[in-house]
Motif scaffolding. Structure first.
Motif, short mmCIF file in Angstrom:
data_model
loop_
_atom_site.label_atom_id
_atom_site.label_comp_id
_atom_site.label_asym_id
_atom_site.label_seq_id
_atom_site.Cartn_x
_atom_site.Cartn_y
_atom_site.Cartn_z
N LYS A 145 -2.65 11.00 42.27
CA LYS A 145 -3.46 11.06 41.06
C LYS A 145 -2.85 12.02 40.04
N GLU A 146 -2.16 13.03 40.52
CA GLU A 146 -1.47 13.95 39.61
C GLU A 146 -0.40 13.20 38.80
N ASP A 147 0.37 12.36 39.49
CA ASP A 147 1.36 11.54 38.78
C ASP A 147 0.67 10.60 37.80
N GLU A 149 -2.09 11.01 36.23
CA GLU A 149 -2.53 11.74 35.05
C GLU A 149 -1.38 11.98 34.09
N LEU A 152 -0.79 8.71 32.32
CA LEU A 152 -1.84 8.38 31.36
C LEU A 152 -1.92 9.36 30.19
N GLN A 153 -1.49 10.60 30.41
CA GLN A 153 -1.60 11.60 29.36
C GLN A 153 -0.31 11.82 28.58
N ASP A 195 -4.62 2.70 37.99
CA ASP A 195 -4.18 3.61 36.94
C ASP A 195 -3.10 2.97 36.08
N TRP A 362 8.55 12.30 38.32
CA TRP A 362 7.54 13.18 37.76
C TRP A 362 7.77 14.66 38.11
#
Length: 507
Positions: A145-147, A149, A152-153, A195, A362
């Motif tokens: 989920k960190e990747d 984000e 997506l950000q 995602d 990442w």
């Protein structure tokens, strides 16, 4: 009887499987515990239409054979029960049917009593698509989920900003634009497909997807079953579509060999036979763009003086792909490598190996050849394609990185510039205190920033196995002892000029 049997098998798409497989069709009683394949005949028919009228000449396929619609938009395919989808090659001048941005040009085959009907309804574009654009996202490759984000950000808003710039230049209307996710959309974690799809939706343009080695079911017993999850999410793994004067093809060149994370770069006979049929509908001399995850070829073995090509790094049977593309002006688009490279072969073929959306998985701002995290942007006018690499977080004119004297371990008394989208049609020149000094010297070496971020067993902390990789797009020059300022001027193949200046600091 053998001749009749071969004719029948060909009609249902099994003619190329060989007599060893044909023999199993004669076995009236399968062995206990064996898994059999249903190859009963399925008649697929339907219509391709727009504004209530049938569209003639649209290619329709079951992934085995291809037919085209008649004058009233009707089609019929004699298929078999192993066919998973029926799908079309969207013709020029029509929107790409999509669901929240994900292209939906197909329908799953659900036969009843040996028959299935599929009707495709298209919408005409409001703009001429002779001029259009597309982007290539190679390897979002999210493992957490960190990747997701970060994707997506950072990546998605950067893409959205770029698209908005095209919209502004087109009087507030988005010009025809599509995207391609060029494989490794995630990193074996299929829950992150959600995602990825959120990112696609946020761009506002339709996206087509390519399967990568990290998009496969790792518990599958054969390659044939390794795309089950991908297909349930995105549809077929090989297909084609049209926009303007360009014919686009997506291929699946990742062949799973039955052991988790083991694969080779390979195009199956079934795909190649399908591709021959697909290209037979394209006039020689036209421009064809191929998307696949693993590059057909790279310079990596040469750079590293490898005795053999890595079987998972390039396509083993690429010569046949090259043969099929010979009559066309062709571009092959890929990802997978986490470095950026262009391979130009004569006048007919350019291979674009893309730097990745995730960079070095990442871990920071660059891939391990120093190419910034980013994506390819392609501008089409008729049969002509121009391109540039868009670095995330930078303007489109960010096309090089200049390093001072001492930055390169290999040449500590030289300045060095990384021109990541370079190909042999580019010029890389330098000036010393305003005086033209001619071309810089191209050499194979390590990018200094990649060395700083990635070299050594302790870094990057997130994935310690990442290491700098040799690249060909580095250029060197040795300033004189009296020099105070140098300027690098880069001219790309489309005559765009980029410059960067730096004060010289002698040690």
């Amino acid at each position: 009887m053998l001749t009749k049997r071969r004719s029948f098998l060909k009609s249902i798409g099994l003619g190329g499987l060989g007599l060893s497989y044909v023999h199993t069709l004669d076995a009236h009683t399968p062995q206990v515990g064996t898994q059999t394949t249903d190859i009963s005949v399925v008649r697929i028919k339907g219509k391709v239409q727009a504004e209530g009228k049938g569209l003639a000449g649209v290619a329709v396929t079951d992934g085995i054979n291809i037919t085209t619609t008649d004058a009233k938009g009707n089609y019929e395919l004699l298929s078999n029960a192993s066919a998973e989808f029926v799908y079309i090659a969207t013709p020029r001048g029509y929107e790409f049917t999509n669901q929240n941005g994900v292209a939906r040009f197909y329908q799953p085959v659900k036969a009843v009593n040996g028959a299935f009907q599929a009707i495709f309804t298209l919408t005409k574009l409001t703009q001429d698509d002779t001029r259009h654009n597309f982007i290539v996202w190679a390897d979002p490759q999210m493992i957490s989920k960190e990747d997701a984000e970060l994707f997506l950000q950072q990546s998605v808003p950067d893409t959205r900003k770029l698209l908005d710039s095209y919209k502004q230049k087109n009087n507030g209307q988005m010009p025809p634009f599509h995207g391609v996710g060029c494989g490794d959309l995630v990193w074996d974690h299929f829950e992150l497909f959600d995602d990825y799809q959120k990112g696609v939706t946020a761009t506002g343009i339709p996206f087509f997807q390519v399967i990568g080695n990290h998009d496969m079911d790792l518990t599958a017993r054969t390659d044939e079953h390794s795309a089950k999850t991908f297909k349930s999410t995105f549809g077929p793994t090989y297909y084609s579509f049209n926009r303007g004067e360009i014919h686009y093809v997506v291929l699946d060149d990742v062949f799973f060999i039955g052991t988790a994370k083991k694969y080779i770069g390979y195009l199956t006979e079934r795909q190649l036979a399908w591709l021959e049929q697909d290209l037979a509908l394209v006039k020689p001399g036209k421009t064809v763009v191929i998307f696949m995850h693993i590059p057909a070829n790279t310079g990596d073995p040469r750079r590293n003086k490898a005795k053999e090509e890595p079987i998972g790094g390039v396509v083993a049977n690429r010569k046949e792909l090259y043969r099929l593309l010979q009559p066309y002006k062709a571009h092959i688009m890929s990802g997978h490598t986490h470095f950026n490279e262009k391979i130009v072969t004569g006048d007919n073929l350019v291979e674009h190996v893309h730097g990745t959306v995730c960079g070095a998985w990442w871990t920071g701002p660059v891939c391990f050849d120093g190419t910034p995290n980013g994506y390819g942007v392609y501008e089409v006018n008729g049969s002509t394609i121009e391109w540039y690499y868009k670095s995330v977080g930078h303007e489109k004119d960010h096309q090089m990185r200049l390093y001072p004297i001492g930055a390169s371990k290999e040449k500590p008394d030289h300045v060095v510039v990384n021109v990541w989208n370079w190909d042999p049609a580019w010029k890389v020149e330098w000036l010393e205190d305003g005086k033209p000094m001619g071309p810089m010297t191209q050499e194979t070496a390590f990018d200094p920033l990649s060395v700083e971020l990635h070299e050594g067993t302790a870094k990057p902390a997130k994935h310690k196995w990442v290491e700098p990789q040799l690249t060909d797009h580095l250029f060197f020059a040795k300033p004189s002892v009296a020099a105070s300022k140098i300027k690098v001027q880069v001219t790309d193949r489309f005559k765009n000029i980029y410059t960067q200046e730096m004060d010289v600091k002698h040690s």
